[in-house]
Scaffold this active site. Structure first.
Site, PDB file in Angstrom:
ATOM      1  CB  THR A  32      -0.931   0.016   1.222  1.00  0.00           C
ATOM      2  OG1 THR A  32      -1.724  -1.175   1.221  1.00  0.00           O
ATOM      3  CG2 THR A  32      -1.851   1.228   1.191  1.00  0.00           C
ATOM      4  CE  LYS A  82      -6.078  -0.955  -0.266  1.00  0.00           C
ATOM      5  NZ  LYS A  82      -6.700  -1.880   0.698  1.00  0.00           N
ATOM      6  CE  LYS A  98      -5.501   2.365   2.428  1.00  0.00           C
ATOM      7  NZ  LYS A  98      -6.837   1.831   2.777  1.00  0.00           N
ATOM      8  CG  ASP A 130      -9.054   1.512  -0.140  1.00  0.00           C
ATOM      9  OD1 ASP A 130     -10.241   1.873  -0.292  1.00  0.00           O
ATOM     10  OD2 ASP A 130      -8.617   1.070   0.938  1.00  0.00           O
ATOM     11  CG  ASP A 134     -12.900  -2.293   2.930  1.00  0.00           C
ATOM     12  OD1 ASP A 134     -13.287  -3.047   3.851  1.00  0.00           O
ATOM     13  OD2 ASP A 134     -11.838  -1.652   2.993  1.00  0.00           O
ATOM     14  CE  LYS A 150      -9.830  -3.994   4.791  1.00  0.00           C
ATOM     15  NZ  LYS A 150      -9.898  -2.518   4.997  1.00  0.00           N
ATOM     16  CG  ASP A 165      -4.366  -4.877   0.905  1.00  0.00           C
ATOM     17  OD1 ASP A 165      -3.140  -4.677   1.021  1.00  0.00           O
ATOM     18  OD2 ASP A 165      -5.220  -4.020   1.191  1.00  0.00           O
ATOM     19  CG  ASP A 195       0.061  -3.893   2.748  1.00  0.00           C
ATOM     20  OD1 ASP A 195      -0.964  -4.009   3.452  1.00  0.00           O
ATOM     21  OD2 ASP A 195       0.321  -2.869   2.095  1.00  0.00           O
TER      22      ASP A 195
END
Length: 321
Positions: A119, A142, A144, A169, A218, A240, A290, A292
């Site tokens: 990210t 990824k 942000k 994201d 998400d 998640k 994802d 990380d």
């Protein structure tokens, strides 16, 4: 069964910024369950987005009775951070009692490494280009985003990492109009996935909206109960464990989502290797992994997860499961 909860703080390697704010450390709760002979542990990250605090989640865990199972835990606590830490601790405890690995208990094949996203936090275009260039060797980045001025950032990251696969994201930071305006450019820049472009409360606007790049739920997807409200809006769901309330529900959500045709992404909050370890089981064969969190830390647990060119490896028994 004895329950213990501790607060742990892990310094981040650098400031981490999303559309909702910045942080310099990861504050987590660690739950330990002891039966007198064995101990299991799990980690969670209370999330203010869901009105969770370290204090409130700790109180939920400490309020549990002395005896319960993974099945009864589903009724004792709602989906969320508290149940996640305890559920994962129970899996670890059961594995130690049985002398087996957690995936064996779950009836799953032995997990293998999965390529994980790395990210890049929200910053100026120049800073994000520098971040991208520094990490251009990674196969999946990824980004942000989540502001009205994201186009220069997208261009900068692609320029800095011309060969990397990119996912975006927006952290609920866009409107339907912003997404529609950006969509052709997402295609042009080779973006593979857009995560939660609109606020969960306003995602009805995704119905009927052209989605040339797959859109992932998400904040709109927590557990199996969420699936009913996602139809016609999303192509992928992000699982998640801090949202599902642990590995038990995460595996059930994966099964149910696949049955309804959704692609699977497995994500994380910013936490240690202990938090990622159970999620590596859910990530097997996922469209996007994802996990990380440990790569963003300046310090980690003993016996941390291994990250290399083949991806994030499943945990050693000394860490979890």
């Amino acid at each position: 069964m004895q329950i213990d909860v501790s607060r742990d703080v892990f310094r981040l390697a650098q400031v981490f910024t999303i559309s909702r704010g910045s942080r310099t450390e990861a504050k987590v709760l660690t739950a330990r369950l002891t039966d007198g002979a064995h101990q299991g542990w799990g980690e969670c990250v209370p999330y203010a987005r869901y009105d969770e605090t370290l204090e409130s989640v700790e109180a939920e865990i400490r309020g549990l009775p002395d005896a319960f199972t993974r099945q009864s835990l589903m009724d004792l606590l709602p989906a969320g951070a508290a149940r996640n830490a305890v559920d994962c601790a129970l899996w670890d405890l059961e594995a130690k009692r049985a002398g087996k690995r957690a995936w064996e208990l779950a009836g799953l094949p032995a997990p293998k490494p999965e390529i994980t996203a790395y990210t890049l936090s929200l910053d100026t275009p120049d800073a994000m280009r520098a971040q991208a260039a520094k990490n251009a060797h990674r196969p999946l980045l990824k980004i942000k985003l989540g502001t009205p001025d994201d186009m220069p950032r997208l261009e900068a990251v692609r320029a800095g990492a011309p060969d990397a696969r990119i996912i975006v994201d927006a952290n609920e930071g866009w409107t339907a109009e912003v997404y529609a305006d950006l969509a052709p450019h997402l295609v042009r820049l080779g973006v593979a996935l857009v995560e939660q472009p609109l606020p969960a409360s306003d995602d009805e606007a995704l119905i009927g909206l052209e989605r040339p790049v797959p859109v992932c739920a998400d904040e709109s997807c927590h557990d199996r109960a969420s699936l009913l409200g996602l139809k016609g809006k999303y192509d992928v769901i992000n699982i998640k464990l801090d949202k599902t309330g642990g590995l038990t529900e995460a595996l059930e959500l994966r099964r149910a989502a696949r049955a309804e045709g959704y692609g699977i992404m497995v994500g994380c909050m910013v936490g240690s290797s202990l938090a990622m370890a159970p999620a590596t089981l859910v990530a097997q064969g996922a469209l996007v992994t994802d996990l990380d969190g440990p790569l963003l830390l300046a310090e980690d647990r003993d016996t941390p997860l291994v990250f290399d060119e083949t991806g994030v490896h499943p945990p050693q028994a000394a860490l979890w499961g």
